[in-house]
Write an enzyme that holds these catalytic residues in place. Structure first.
Site, mmCIF file in Angstrom:
data_model
loop_
_atom_site.group_PDB
_atom_site.id
_atom_site.type_symbol
_atom_site.label_atom_id
_atom_site.label_comp_id
_atom_site.label_asym_id
_atom_site.label_seq_id
_atom_site.Cartn_x
_atom_site.Cartn_y
_atom_site.Cartn_z
ATOM 1 N N LYS A 1 0.806 -1.227 0.000
ATOM 2 C CA LYS A 1 0.000 0.000 0.000
ATOM 3 C C LYS A 1 0.835 1.272 0.000
ATOM 4 C CE LYS A 1 -1.163 -0.224 4.936
ATOM 5 N NZ LYS A 1 -0.190 -1.301 5.255
ATOM 6 N N ARG B 1 -6.600 2.475 11.427
ATOM 7 C CA ARG B 1 -6.237 1.077 11.645
ATOM 8 C C ARG B 1 -7.112 0.422 12.708
ATOM 9 N NH1 ARG B 1 -0.589 1.379 9.735
ATOM 10 N NH2 ARG B 1 0.374 -0.679 9.703
ATOM 11 N N ARG C 1 12.359 -6.945 2.061
ATOM 12 C CA ARG C 1 12.402 -5.579 1.528
ATOM 13 C C ARG C 1 13.450 -4.687 2.196
ATOM 14 N NH1 ARG C 1 6.346 -3.360 3.249
ATOM 15 N NH2 ARG C 1 6.783 -3.141 5.453
ATOM 16 N N ARG D 1 13.781 -1.974 7.700
ATOM 17 C CA ARG D 1 12.998 -1.564 8.864
ATOM 18 C C ARG D 1 13.199 -2.565 9.997
ATOM 19 N NH1 ARG D 1 7.000 -0.188 6.752
ATOM 20 N NH2 ARG D 1 6.551 -1.062 8.809
ATOM 21 N N ARG E 1 2.259 -8.201 13.559
ATOM 22 C CA ARG E 1 1.639 -7.141 12.749
ATOM 23 C C ARG E 1 0.437 -7.696 11.982
ATOM 24 N NH1 ARG E 1 6.680 -5.144 9.564
ATOM 25 N NH2 ARG E 1 5.231 -3.767 8.495
HETATM 26 P P1 AMP Z 1 3.375 0.799 8.497
HETATM 27 O O1 AMP Z 1 4.539 1.595 8.001
HETATM 28 O O2 AMP Z 1 2.061 1.319 8.013
HETATM 29 O O3 AMP Z 1 3.554 -0.679 8.268
HETATM 30 O O4 AMP Z 1 3.355 0.996 10.089
HETATM 31 C C1 AMP Z 1 4.422 0.529 10.900
HETATM 32 C C2 AMP Z 1 3.999 0.477 12.357
HETATM 33 O O5 AMP Z 1 3.643 1.798 12.796
HETATM 34 C C3 AMP Z 1 2.761 -0.365 12.649
HETATM 35 O O6 AMP Z 1 3.088 -1.743 12.812
HETATM 36 C C4 AMP Z 1 2.275 0.271 13.950
HETATM 37 O O7 AMP Z 1 3.059 -0.132 15.060
HETATM 38 C C5 AMP Z 1 2.554 1.746 13.718
HETATM 39 N N1 AMP Z 1 1.408 2.439 13.089
HETATM 40 C C6 AMP Z 1 1.354 3.024 11.858
HETATM 41 N N2 AMP Z 1 0.147 3.572 11.618
HETATM 42 C C7 AMP Z 1 -0.592 3.323 12.730
HETATM 43 C C8 AMP Z 1 -1.932 3.607 13.113
HETATM 44 N N3 AMP Z 1 -2.773 4.256 12.284
HETATM 45 N N4 AMP Z 1 -2.348 3.191 14.328
HETATM 46 C C9 AMP Z 1 -1.532 2.541 15.182
HETATM 47 N N5 AMP Z 1 -0.273 2.224 14.876
HETATM 48 C C10 AMP Z 1 0.206 2.611 13.681
#
Ligand code: AMP
Length: 218
Positions: free
Chosen positions: A16, A91, A130, A164, A175
């Site tokens: 995404k 989320r 990645r 990451r 996750r």
């Molecule tokens: P992402 O880059 O979208 O995969 O997000 C990485 C991590 O950031 C997630 O596993 C969560 O720990 C945190 N995170 C990102 N967006 C949110 C959100 N909207 N609500 C809660 N945690 C978030």
């Protein structure tokens, strides 16, 4: 406030973020990635960053209050007026409700929620392989998208890459669980409102972009 307002949803590793970047370029609306915002907060060692790091490394979700506040402030910035694509937010049900009330205060509404659907068994390989160029942020993958010339970024020729800290097999499992338990329930919520558009994320990157663009171009 005018423009197109979209949410892009899907499990971790569904692509995404990559798709949101493509759409940002194609349609000139701004990508709002809460994951990127949190990673920036961690790098600059803000109070939120310090709180978020432990939670993110455990593959759990940062608190709704922090996230709603972060997005609410970001939506007030002028570049959001031409439309935006929310990547990684909402989320949880509380975040979706928070978003609804923020938007209704601004007298605007979402145009669509795009779900990028990829089966779970494909996600672990996608995520653990990645990495990104440390200089320009271009994304790569050990199997699916290696740099053309080994060790150098195709785009900026940078030679340093990073992964990451939450892209390891153990954290990915948490996750995914967080996605299924807390985020996936939003899909029927948006479907009922007539916002949901499902695209097949289990195909090449360009094919997914084409399919998403088709959603908007009719
Ligand atoms: P992402 O880059 O979208 O995969 O997000 C990485 C991590 O950031 C997630 O596993 C969560 O720990 C945190 N995170 C990102 N967006 C949110 C959100 N909207 N609500 C809660 N945690 C978030």
């Amino acid at each position: 406030m005018s423009g197109t307002r979209i949410v892009i949803m899907g499990p971790p590793g569904c692509g995404k973020g990559t798709q949101a970047k493509q759409l940002e370029t194609a349609f000139s609306f701004v990508q709002l990635s809460t994951g990127d915002m949190l990673r920036a907060a961690i790098s600059s060692r803000t109070e939120i960053g310090l709180k978020a790091k432990t939670v993110m490394d455990a593959g759990q979700l940062v608190s709704d209050d922090i996230m709603i506040d972060m997005i609410s402030k970001r939506l007030d910035e002028p570049d959001c007026a031409n439309g935006f694509i929310l990547d990684g937010f909402p989320r949880t049900v509380a975040q979706a409700e928070g978003l609804e009330s923020m938007l209704s205060k601004k007298e605007i509404a979402l145009d669509a929620v795009v779900e990028v659907r990829v089966p779970d068994e494909k996600l672990v390989e996608r995520i653990t392989g990645r990495f990104t160029c440390s200089k320009c942020g271009e994304g790569y993958h050990d199997t699916f998208k290696k740099p053309i010339s080994e060790g150098a970024c195709d785009k900026c020729k940078g030679t340093e890459f990073s992964r990451r800290s939450d892209d390891n097999e153990e954290t990915v499992k948490s996750r995914l669980k967080a996605y299924h338990d807390q985020t996936a329930p939003l899909l029927p919520f948006y479907e009922e409102k007539g916002f949901l558009r499902v695209v097949d994320g289990d195909q090449g990157m360009d094919a997914v972009t084409t399919e998403i663009k088709r959603v908007f171009e009719g």
